[in-house]
Design a protein around this motif. Structure first.
Motif, PDB file in Angstrom:
ATOM      1  N   THR A   8       0.834  -1.203   0.000  1.00 45.14           N
ATOM      2  CA  THR A   8       0.000   0.000   0.000  1.00 45.14           C
ATOM      3  C   THR A   8       0.866   1.250   0.000  1.00 45.14           C
ATOM      4  O   THR A   8       0.604   2.207  -0.739  1.00 45.14           O
ATOM      5  CB  THR A   8      -0.938   0.011   1.226  1.00 45.14           C
ATOM      6  N   TRP A  11       2.253   1.731  -3.457  1.00 41.17           N
ATOM      7  CA  TRP A  11       1.207   2.184  -4.383  1.00 41.17           C
ATOM      8  C   TRP A  11       0.930   3.675  -4.185  1.00 41.17           C
ATOM      9  O   TRP A  11       0.826   4.433  -5.152  1.00 41.17           O
ATOM     10  CB  TRP A  11      -0.064   1.362  -4.165  1.00 41.17           C
ATOM     11  N   ASN A 121      -5.718  -0.892  -2.205  1.00 38.80           N
ATOM     12  CA  ASN A 121      -4.629  -1.065  -3.162  1.00 38.80           C
ATOM     13  C   ASN A 121      -5.033  -0.454  -4.498  1.00 38.80           C
ATOM     14  O   ASN A 121      -6.050   0.233  -4.587  1.00 38.80           O
ATOM     15  CB  ASN A 121      -4.294  -2.555  -3.322  1.00 38.80           C
TER      16      ASN A 121
END
Length: 255
Positions: A8, A11, A121
């Motif tokens: 995460t 991302w 995500n």
């Protein structure tokens, strides 16, 4: 740190990079922010605490707290407000972001803070911004899909539109154009006795005539209501000149 949480973080870093935003992970090189974080533990112990990312864009302090699971996005209390319970601050992204934002607004000179609670995500996620200032109130802002609105070029406009709820310069310009277009539409209908099918041609002609003003060959001030050489003839001549200047042929296309 769990593997899912690392994914995460990466991302989110990618989203920041796509928006041309540089924030610092797990701390700040800005002295007063770093000092404030030394007492920003989410457990309320007065020890050190760090959001995932933090940084300054213009006069805004940006804070990001993220969680890997969507189920850990936000926790509300029985009044429908973001819970400030210590457990919820630790376990939920939005709650943690609000905590950091409120701590920093009290302990730094930054008084315009946008804190993001992010969960999920790339495929499934939520990105929730909160505006925090020196007042006791915070504002939950509409969820976003990227950070583009928060880079150097766009953050002021975002602040005006979403926080102050005022019309931006671009929106004002669009409103004026639509207002003028509506007035022109009514004038053509009421005074020109034109059918709807003819209006686009007339408007296009007027725009072509106005282009001649660049060459000092036409001006709105020329439209004086003269009965010898009418305003319509002046516009027609300007249109014809502009078409000739643009090398439009054959001549029949100009009539």
């Amino acid at each position: 740190m769990a593997k899912k949480e690392v994914k995460t973080d990466l991302w989110v870093f990618g989203l920041l990079k796509d928006a041309n935003i540089e924030l610092e992970p797990q701390g700040s090189s800005i002295l007063e922010i770093n000092e404030a974080l030394k007492t920003a533990s989410k457990s309320g112990t007065g020890n050190v605490g760090f959001p995932e990312y933090i940084g300054v864009i213009k006069d805004f302090l940006i804070v990001i707290e993220d969680k890997a699971d969507l189920s850990n996005h936000i926790k509300l209390n029985d009044k429908g407000l973001i819970s400030t319970d210590k457990t919820d601050i630790k376990n939920y992204a939005v709650n943690g972001a609000l905590f950091y934002g409120q701590h920093l607004v009290k302990n730094t000179s930054y008084k315009k803070i946008i804190a993001f609670g992010i969960s999920g995500n790339e495929k499934k996620h939520r990105i929730s911004p909160i505006y925090i200032d020196e007042t006791e109130f915070y504002r939950e802002l509409p969820e976003v899909e990227s950070f583009v609105s928060f880079n150097d070029q766009n953050i002021d406009e975002y602040y005006i539109r979403e926080v102050l709820k005022e019309t931006t310069d671009q929106e004002k310009e669009t409103e004026e154009i639509l207002k003028d277009a509506s007035k022109l539409h009514e004038d053509l209908r009421n005074y020109g006795n034109l059918k709807d099918i003819d209006k686009p041609l007339v408007v296009s002609g007027i725009l072509l005539a106005l282009r001649e003003s660049e060459f000092k060959n036409f001006s709105i001030n020329d439209l004086t209501g003269d009965t010898v050489k009418t305003d319509g003839q002046k516009i027609y001549d300007a249109v014809q000149s502009n078409l000739t200047r643009s090398n439009v042929s054959p001549d029949v296309k100009k009539r």
